[in-house]
Design an enzyme around this catalytic site. Structure first.
Site, PDB file in Angstrom:
ATOM      1  N   CYS A  28       3.533  -3.087  -7.798  1.00 45.26           N
ATOM      2  CA  CYS A  28       3.942  -4.054  -6.604  1.00 45.26           C
ATOM      3  C   CYS A  28       3.419  -5.143  -6.983  1.00 45.26           C
ATOM      4  O   CYS A  28       3.103  -5.197  -7.151  1.00 45.26           O
ATOM      5  CB  CYS A  28       2.933  -2.630  -5.915  1.00 45.26           C
ATOM      6  SG  CYS A  28       3.110  -3.851  -4.228  1.00 45.26           S
TER       7      CYS A  28
ATOM      8  N   GLY B 291      -2.432   5.111  -3.550  1.00 40.89           N
ATOM      9  CA  GLY B 291      -0.877   4.689  -3.236  1.00 40.89           C
ATOM     10  C   GLY B 291      -0.275   5.533  -2.955  1.00 40.89           C
ATOM     11  O   GLY B 291      -1.620   6.550  -1.348  1.00 40.89           O
TER      12      GLY B 291
ATOM     13  N   CYS C 294       9.338  -4.793  -0.567  1.00 32.95           N
ATOM     14  CA  CYS C 294       8.957  -4.992   1.333  1.00 32.95           C
ATOM     15  C   CYS C 294       9.817  -6.402   1.659  1.00 32.95           C
ATOM     16  O   CYS C 294       9.973  -6.990   3.150  1.00 32.95           O
ATOM     17  CB  CYS C 294       7.715  -5.593   1.746  1.00 32.95           C
ATOM     18  SG  CYS C 294       6.599  -5.776   0.423  1.00 32.95           S
TER      19      CYS C 294
ATOM     20  N   CYS D 109       6.367  -0.986   3.620  1.00 34.10           N
ATOM     21  CA  CYS D 109       6.281   0.123   1.958  1.00 34.10           C
ATOM     22  C   CYS D 109       5.668   1.595   2.752  1.00 34.10           C
ATOM     23  O   CYS D 109       4.935   1.722   3.595  1.00 34.10           O
ATOM     24  CB  CYS D 109       5.003  -1.078   1.681  1.00 34.10           C
ATOM     25  SG  CYS D 109       3.786   0.115  -0.113  1.00 34.10           S
TER      26      CYS D 109
ATOM     27  N   GLY E 278     -10.575  -1.870   0.815  1.00 31.60           N
ATOM     28  CA  GLY E 278     -10.607  -0.653   1.236  1.00 31.60           C
ATOM     29  C   GLY E 278     -11.982  -0.396   1.754  1.00 31.60           C
ATOM     30  O   GLY E 278     -12.788  -0.824   0.552  1.00 31.60           O
TER      31      GLY E 278
ATOM     32  N   TYR F  55      -0.584 -11.213  -3.095  1.00 28.79           N
ATOM     33  CA  TYR F  55      -2.294 -10.619  -2.174  1.00 28.79           C
ATOM     34  C   TYR F  55      -3.294  -9.896  -2.453  1.00 28.79           C
ATOM     35  O   TYR F  55      -3.934  -9.929  -1.572  1.00 28.79           O
ATOM     36  CB  TYR F  55      -1.678 -10.021  -0.521  1.00 28.79           C
ATOM     37  CG  TYR F  55      -2.262 -10.036   0.435  1.00 28.79           C
ATOM     38  CD1 TYR F  55      -3.471 -10.900   0.912  1.00 28.79           C
ATOM     39  CD2 TYR F  55      -2.746  -8.886   0.840  1.00 28.79           C
ATOM     40  CE1 TYR F  55      -4.096 -10.316   2.362  1.00 28.79           C
ATOM     41  CE2 TYR F  55      -3.589  -8.662   2.526  1.00 28.79           C
ATOM     42  CZ  TYR F  55      -4.364  -9.636   2.824  1.00 28.79           C
ATOM     43  OH  TYR F  55      -5.012  -9.160   3.449  1.00 28.79           O
TER      44      TYR F  55
ATOM     45  N   CYS G 271      -6.096   0.509  -1.831  1.00 32.67           N
ATOM     46  CA  CYS G 271      -7.550   1.590  -2.047  1.00 32.67           C
ATOM     47  C   CYS G 271      -7.349   0.947  -2.944  1.00 32.67           C
ATOM     48  O   CYS G 271      -6.994   0.589  -4.330  1.00 32.67           O
ATOM     49  CB  CYS G 271      -7.788   3.149  -1.983  1.00 32.67           C
ATOM     50  SG  CYS G 271      -7.402   3.978  -0.549  1.00 32.67           S
TER      51      CYS G 271
ATOM     52  N   CYS H  45       8.750  -3.757  -8.257  1.00 30.33           N
ATOM     53  CA  CYS H  45       9.253  -3.729  -6.717  1.00 30.33           C
ATOM     54  C   CYS H  45       9.210  -4.459  -5.776  1.00 30.33           C
ATOM     55  O   CYS H  45       7.800  -5.882  -5.673  1.00 30.33           O
ATOM     56  CB  CYS H  45       7.995  -2.344  -6.168  1.00 30.33           C
ATOM     57  SG  CYS H  45       8.317  -2.193  -4.234  1.00 30.33           S
TER      58      CYS H  45
END
Ligand code: SF4
Length: 455
Positions: free
Chosen positions: A241, A108, A442, A387, A33, A247, A7, A439
């Site tokens: 992140c 989030g 993933c 994730c 989004g 990406y 988002c 983070c």
């Protein structure tokens, strides 16, 4: 071709044309989004809301923007994570409670939504959607504090997980980032106005000057007294992140103060050094593979070509001919340039592999266009874990790399050779010297906040 988007949030105060500027900001955040969008404005009398399903350009018109008056506004572009793809789950959420009208946008995903919901429902709370954002609003309204600002601080003490929030009332605009700073949130200046956005590309469109990141754990409050900042929760090691750089974010954005384009090029350069190959062309999987492919071409000396062309006008769903016996799938979005690929040894560069089915179709497509060899290079490590911090990912068992080694992945995809960036190389590109500053869950399964279901 990585995980699904998430988002985007944008907001500002005080600015005469707040809703129109927010509309522009959302345009720049459309890539984050495409399922829904909304804007809420304040004019000193009441809050005004317009939201709907679809693209920003389809939802807002001159007339709808005229119905969003005032000098403060927040907006949101949505890709559904919790809440599903229904209009009631679109943001901003607007409620009326103890502190008057209150609007909220959330990027989030809370990791303790279920237990909070249960507790709130037992206490008499009703919910109109499964959204975790409604839980935050309920916690704010039920807080014991006397002022909205203190009620927000109290609510934040109860939620866990990933949240970059914008909250709008008649009197204040609050920008909130969770203590780990999982999702980005940046701050800029536009004349008198303080502007917030998930990415800085939105600042460029409205002509705002980037100031800084909203810090992990920070609450920035804008009101008639000016701008002030608080850190209501205990400090923890931030874990923004890393996939934003791999990406999600636009390459023309700064994310966490770092150029996305520059990072992706570095990823491509390191990838070329880690997995060299004799080839004739470097071809990106557009659009997200372009920057890394440029870096790969630069470091390897192999010419870069747009051998795959993306159709940018495809919506999220399309209708296939009824009698069709083949699935159009990737073909609707990508088409090979046969004249470039014919007889060539091709290095295909993509940002990530999720289930692997799309990568397999792309490799087949490039071979069918006449390439003599196809070498797949991925500018991130194998994605082995889901994730829980606001990105829509398949369950772990559906991730190609969760149960296969490199050779099995290569075989599934159908490439001649296959190579991923290593975690260490990714950390080098992020200038993360001890490997602890972002983070990477993933890729590693090392979750800084363990979600309820996994405990
Ligand atoms: Fe980003 Fe992956 Fe962490 Fe999710 S798990 S926040 S996608 S790095």
């Amino acid at each position: 071709m990585g995980f699904k988007d998430e988002c985007g949030v944008f907001g500002l105060w005080p600015e005469l044309e707040a809703s129109r500027q927010t509309y522009l900001g959302l345009y720049a955040l459309q890539h984050r989004g495409q399922e829904a969008a909304g804007i809420c404005s304040r004019d000193g009398v009441k809050l005004h809301l317009h939201k709907g399903l679809g693209y920003v350009a389809d939802i807002f018109t001159e007339a709808t923007l005229d119905r969003l008056p005032g000098n403060g506004a927040i907006g949101h572009t949505r890709y559904s994570t919790t809440g599903g793809n229904v209009a009631s789950a679109a943001h901003p959420f607007l409620v009326e409670g103890r502190f008057g009208q209150l609007a909220l946008c959330h990027n989030g995903n809370l990791t303790n939504t279920e237990s909070l919901r249960k507790r709130l429902i037992q206490a008499g709370q009703v919910f109109s959607s499964p959204s975790d954002s409604e839980v935050i609003l309920a916690l704010i309204n039920r807080a014991g504090a006397a002022t909205l600002e203190e009620a927000v601080m109290e609510a934040l003490g109860q939620v866990q997980g990933a949240y970059s929030l914008l909250i709008l009332t008649q009197d204040q605009l609050l920008a909130v980032r969770d203590p780990h700073g999982f999702r980005p949130l940046a701050m800029a200046q536009l004349g008198e106005a303080t502007v917030f956005s998930s990415e800085t590309c939105a600042f460029d469109l409205v002509g705002a000057d980037y100031v800084r990141e909203v810090e992990p754990g920070e609450v920035v409050i804008v009101d008639a007294q000016g701008v002030h900042s608080r850190f209501p929760q205990p400090r923890v090691r931030p874990k923004p992140c890393v996939f934003e750089h791999v990406y999600f974010a636009r390459p023309d954005s700064l994310v966490y103060g770092q150029s996305v384009m520059a990072t992706r090029r570095d990823m491509g350069r390191l990838l070329a050094r880690r997995h060299p190959v004799a080839a004739d062309l470097v071809v990106p999987v557009p659009d997200s593979g372009v920057s890394a492919a440029l870096g790969f071409a630069e470091a390897s000396g192999i010419p870069f070509e747009f051998g795959l062309i993306r159709n940018h006008y495809v919506g999220r769903t399309f209708i296939e001919p009824r009698q069709s016996i083949r699935s159009f799938g990737v073909k609707v979005k990508l088409n090979p340039v046969r004249e470039l690929l014919k007889g060539k040894r091709v290095v295909l560069v993509d940002d990530s592999v999720v289930r692997g089915t799309t990568s397999r179709k792309i490799v087949q497509m490039v071979r069918a266009a006449g390439a003599s060899e196809v070498h797949m290079r991925i500018s991130s490590p194998p994605t082995t874990h889901s994730c829980f911090y606001g990105i829509d990912t398949p369950s772990r068992d559906q991730l190609l790399a969760s149960s296969r080694d490199l050779e099995a992945i290569r075989e599934f995809i159908g490439a001649d050779t296959m190579g991923y960036l290593t975690l260490e190389d990714l950390q080098v590109t992020m200038q993360d010297h001890d490997g602890q500053s972002f983070c990477y869950a993933c890729f590693t399964g090392d979750y800084a906040v363990v979600p309820e279901g996994l405990t």
